[in-house]
Design an enzyme around this catalytic site. Sequence first.
Site, PDB file in Angstrom:
ATOM      1  N   HIS A   1      27.344  -7.134 -11.741  1.00  0.00           N
ATOM      2  CA  HIS A   1      28.097  -8.043 -10.875  1.00  0.00           C
ATOM      3  C   HIS A   1      27.267  -9.210 -10.350  1.00  0.00           C
ATOM      4  O   HIS A   1      27.792 -10.309 -10.181  1.00  0.00           O
ATOM      5  CB  HIS A   1      28.661  -7.279  -9.671  1.00  0.00           C
TER       6      HIS A   1
ATOM      7  N   HIS B   1       0.808  -1.222   0.000  1.00  0.00           N
ATOM      8  CA  HIS B   1       0.000   0.000   0.000  1.00  0.00           C
ATOM      9  C   HIS B   1       0.845   1.279   0.000  1.00  0.00           C
ATOM     10  O   HIS B   1       0.383   2.330  -0.423  1.00  0.00           O
ATOM     11  CB  HIS B   1      -0.939   0.010   1.208  1.00  0.00           C
TER      12      HIS B   1
ATOM     13  N   ARG C   1      34.460 -13.024 -14.306  1.00  0.00           N
ATOM     14  CA  ARG C   1      34.698 -13.357 -12.896  1.00  0.00           C
ATOM     15  C   ARG C   1      33.422 -13.293 -12.066  1.00  0.00           C
ATOM     16  O   ARG C   1      33.277 -13.988 -11.065  1.00  0.00           O
ATOM     17  CB  ARG C   1      35.760 -12.427 -12.312  1.00  0.00           C
TER      18      ARG C   1
END
Length: 199
Positions: free
Chosen positions: A145, A56, A179
């Site tokens: 990331h 809400h 990575r």
Amino acid sequence: MSAKLEDKEIQEIVRRTVHQTLGLSAESNVSTIDSLKPVVPQINSQKLTVAIGTDHGGVDLKEILKQHMINLGYEVIDCGTHTKDAVDYPDIARAVAEQVASGKAWRGVIIDGAGIGSCIAANKVPGIRAALCYDHATAVNSREHNNANVLTLGAGLTGANLAQQILKTWLETDFGGGRHAKRVDKITAIEKACLESGK
């Protein structure tokens, strides 16, 4: 009024810029350059679906962001709520998160007063990586990331203009892979191990 560039033209500009920056000849055929893709999702050929929901406290902001996404070319699934009558944010967070986890939605957006509770609740749904973002940097980081697939926002802390900027950045930022992929895989492995052990 400037003419709109086509995707091919943008890719060629990026290609030339990268070649110049790296000191490569125009004829160089480097796989990383060839695989460059625009950050903006290809929503012209196939509309991507985003689920959105709020408690809400964020009804007004939800309507603004819903229209913003439609204007950007996205399909929107509205998981409620539609009035300012009190509802519990975990219910809304679950509804949005399940749309994403099931594949019915590409990504999800959840709003509550601070964005924290909805983030916690959404992350209980297997397959969800929800991130609370409050500026441009957190929007980019959560996607690049962490490959976040759900964005949470605090309606009581983030104004409508900033929320629209955060949302657009978040929707248009690609996962960086590399990575980061290894680390996101480890997050998924934690989730899988907990599900398998019943914890």
